[in-house]
Design a protein around this motif. Sequence first.
Motif, mmCIF file in Angstrom:
data_model
loop_
_atom_site.group_PDB
_atom_site.id
_atom_site.type_symbol
_atom_site.label_atom_id
_atom_site.label_comp_id
_atom_site.label_asym_id
_atom_site.label_seq_id
_atom_site.Cartn_x
_atom_site.Cartn_y
_atom_site.Cartn_z
ATOM 1 N N LEU A 123 0.835 -1.202 0.000
ATOM 2 C CA LEU A 123 0.000 0.000 0.000
ATOM 3 C C LEU A 123 0.865 1.245 0.000
ATOM 4 C CD1 LEU A 123 -2.762 1.356 0.215
ATOM 5 C CD2 LEU A 123 -2.606 1.115 2.707
ATOM 6 N N ARG A 124 1.964 1.205 0.737
ATOM 7 C CA ARG A 124 2.865 2.365 0.776
ATOM 8 C C ARG A 124 3.375 2.698 -0.617
ATOM 9 N NH1 ARG A 124 8.244 2.431 4.455
ATOM 10 N NH2 ARG A 124 6.662 2.452 6.080
ATOM 11 N N ALA A 125 3.836 1.690 -1.354
ATOM 12 C CA ALA A 125 4.370 1.919 -2.699
ATOM 13 C C ALA A 125 3.299 2.508 -3.617
ATOM 14 C CB ALA A 125 4.903 0.610 -3.268
ATOM 15 N N GLU A 126 2.072 2.008 -3.511
ATOM 16 C CA GLU A 126 0.979 2.505 -4.348
ATOM 17 C C GLU A 126 0.670 3.963 -4.032
ATOM 18 O OE1 GLU A 126 -2.255 -0.105 -3.593
ATOM 19 O OE2 GLU A 126 -1.413 -1.780 -4.750
ATOM 20 N N LEU A 127 0.602 4.279 -2.754
ATOM 21 C CA LEU A 127 0.271 5.649 -2.349
ATOM 22 C C LEU A 127 1.384 6.627 -2.697
ATOM 23 C CD1 LEU A 127 -1.451 5.026 1.107
ATOM 24 C CD2 LEU A 127 -2.528 5.565 -1.083
ATOM 25 N N LEU A 128 2.633 6.198 -2.553
ATOM 26 C CA LEU A 128 3.754 7.066 -2.912
ATOM 27 C C LEU A 128 3.771 7.354 -4.410
ATOM 28 C CD1 LEU A 128 6.620 5.612 -0.667
ATOM 29 C CD2 LEU A 128 5.462 7.814 -0.402
ATOM 30 N N ALA A 129 3.455 6.348 -5.202
ATOM 31 C CA ALA A 129 3.405 6.542 -6.655
ATOM 32 C C ALA A 129 2.281 7.493 -7.035
ATOM 33 C CB ALA A 129 3.217 5.192 -7.351
ATOM 34 N N GLU A 130 1.137 7.322 -6.385
ATOM 35 C CA GLU A 130 0.005 8.210 -6.652
ATOM 36 C C GLU A 130 0.325 9.637 -6.217
ATOM 37 O OE1 GLU A 130 -3.385 9.934 -7.767
ATOM 38 O OE2 GLU A 130 -2.695 7.904 -8.299
ATOM 39 N N ASN A 131 1.030 9.783 -5.103
ATOM 40 C CA ASN A 131 1.405 11.112 -4.639
ATOM 41 C C ASN A 131 2.359 11.787 -5.614
ATOM 42 O OD1 ASN A 131 1.453 13.264 -2.656
ATOM 43 N ND2 ASN A 131 3.531 12.614 -2.180
ATOM 44 N N ARG A 132 3.259 11.011 -6.184
ATOM 45 C CA ARG A 132 4.182 11.569 -7.171
ATOM 46 C C ARG A 132 3.416 12.073 -8.398
ATOM 47 N NH1 ARG A 132 9.687 10.979 -8.725
ATOM 48 N NH2 ARG A 132 9.941 11.451 -10.946
ATOM 49 N N ARG A 133 2.445 11.279 -8.866
ATOM 50 C CA ARG A 133 1.638 11.700 -10.013
ATOM 51 C C ARG A 133 0.870 12.983 -9.691
ATOM 52 N NH1 ARG A 133 0.958 6.052 -10.513
ATOM 53 N NH2 ARG A 133 -0.944 6.100 -9.257
ATOM 54 N N ARG A 134 0.331 13.034 -8.490
ATOM 55 C CA ARG A 134 -0.421 14.216 -8.066
ATOM 56 C C ARG A 134 0.479 15.451 -8.025
ATOM 57 N NH1 ARG A 134 -4.660 17.590 -7.410
ATOM 58 N NH2 ARG A 134 -4.833 18.467 -5.320
ATOM 59 N N ALA A 135 1.693 15.283 -7.505
ATOM 60 C CA ALA A 135 2.640 16.399 -7.442
ATOM 61 C C ALA A 135 3.008 16.887 -8.847
ATOM 62 C CB ALA A 135 3.882 15.983 -6.674
ATOM 63 N N GLU A 136 3.208 15.963 -9.755
ATOM 64 C CA GLU A 136 3.525 16.326 -11.138
ATOM 65 C C GLU A 136 2.377 17.110 -11.761
ATOM 66 O OE1 GLU A 136 4.353 12.595 -12.975
ATOM 67 O OE2 GLU A 136 6.437 12.521 -12.276
ATOM 68 N N GLU A 137 1.144 16.642 -11.525
ATOM 69 C CA GLU A 137 -0.032 17.318 -12.072
ATOM 70 C C GLU A 137 -0.160 18.739 -11.528
ATOM 71 O OE1 GLU A 137 -3.219 14.769 -11.002
ATOM 72 O OE2 GLU A 137 -2.759 13.245 -12.530
ATOM 73 N N LEU A 138 0.123 18.915 -10.252
ATOM 74 C CA LEU A 138 0.023 20.245 -9.650
ATOM 75 C C LEU A 138 1.064 21.195 -10.231
ATOM 76 C CD1 LEU A 138 -0.659 19.302 -5.921
ATOM 77 C CD2 LEU A 138 -2.186 20.595 -7.435
ATOM 78 N N ARG A 167 2.822 23.066 -3.519
ATOM 79 C CA ARG A 167 3.082 22.288 -2.304
ATOM 80 C C ARG A 167 1.916 22.413 -1.321
ATOM 81 N NH1 ARG A 167 8.201 24.024 1.186
ATOM 82 N NH2 ARG A 167 6.919 25.908 1.347
ATOM 83 N N ALA A 168 1.390 23.621 -1.165
ATOM 84 C CA ALA A 168 0.258 23.814 -0.262
ATOM 85 C C ALA A 168 -0.981 23.077 -0.772
ATOM 86 C CB ALA A 168 -0.037 25.306 -0.107
ATOM 87 N N LEU A 169 -1.187 23.085 -2.075
ATOM 88 C CA LEU A 169 -2.344 22.412 -2.662
ATOM 89 C C LEU A 169 -2.234 20.894 -2.565
ATOM 90 C CD1 LEU A 169 -2.798 24.577 -5.877
ATOM 91 C CD2 LEU A 169 -4.355 24.481 -3.937
ATOM 92 N N ALA A 170 -1.004 20.386 -2.518
ATOM 93 C CA ALA A 170 -0.787 18.937 -2.512
ATOM 94 C C ALA A 170 -1.453 18.256 -1.325
ATOM 95 C CB ALA A 170 0.708 18.629 -2.526
#
Length: 259
Positions: A123-138, A167-170
């Motif tokens: 689950l950690r790996a999945e969430l970290l990958a999703e967070n990276r995608r979200r950061a890129e999108e922002l 960063r604040a929006l993330a």
Amino acid sequence: MEFLRVEGLRKKFSQTEVLKGIDFNLQKGKILVIIGASGSGKTTLLRCLNFINLPDCGKIFLGGELLFDGSKKYTERELREKRLKFGLVFQSFNLFPQYTSLDNVRLAADLLIKERTMKNKTLRAELLAENRRRAEELLVAVGLGEKLSAYPSELSGGQQQRVAIARALAAEPDVLCFDEPTSALDPWLSDEVLKLIRSLVGRTMIVVTHEMEFARKVGDYVLFMENGEIVEEGLPDEIFSNPKNERTKAFLMRGGNVE
């Protein structure tokens, strides 16, 4: 209906009372603009709302629920959870110089994910990958899609402030706060950042600013603070066209001088 309600917020540093009983309401999706001279307590108010500085007393309600009561003690973990409700964009950017734009945006959420998934590596790996995608999108959304790997020293002041906003929006905060977001920028870069803030209309925001024209055009509601107190509050046209308090009039006659 009110979304954020602040009651009797007070803060003292040593023997100096910086906030002297702050009360205000803010509706969901609206922009509250706070104006006032330096030393009036504006930044301290934002820091208290974000629990960087803990209020000495008072209450904060969010979404109809009590978020903070100054008469109670909270653990550091509880405070970390409460801080997630607010995002703060600092006037001096406060980016980590050793991290890229992408890492600055994703860092806080990465740490939180790791803390919450200590026993589940999948689950950690999945969430970290999703967070990276979200950061890129922002970063793409704030116009920095080509600066994902750039370090703060390689960015202009306006670009650094855009990273700070991303960063604040993330953290997907309920309330996004800005502390003099253009004070460290030249006029051209200042306009660039103000346009970005305007594009976020629809989010619940609190903006401390010395840009009176921005306050008048973008704010849904305006507070004028002086000496730790709210001197006057109202709609932008009321405050800027027909202020009732003499102290407000004097401040505006000086052009909203922040010194």
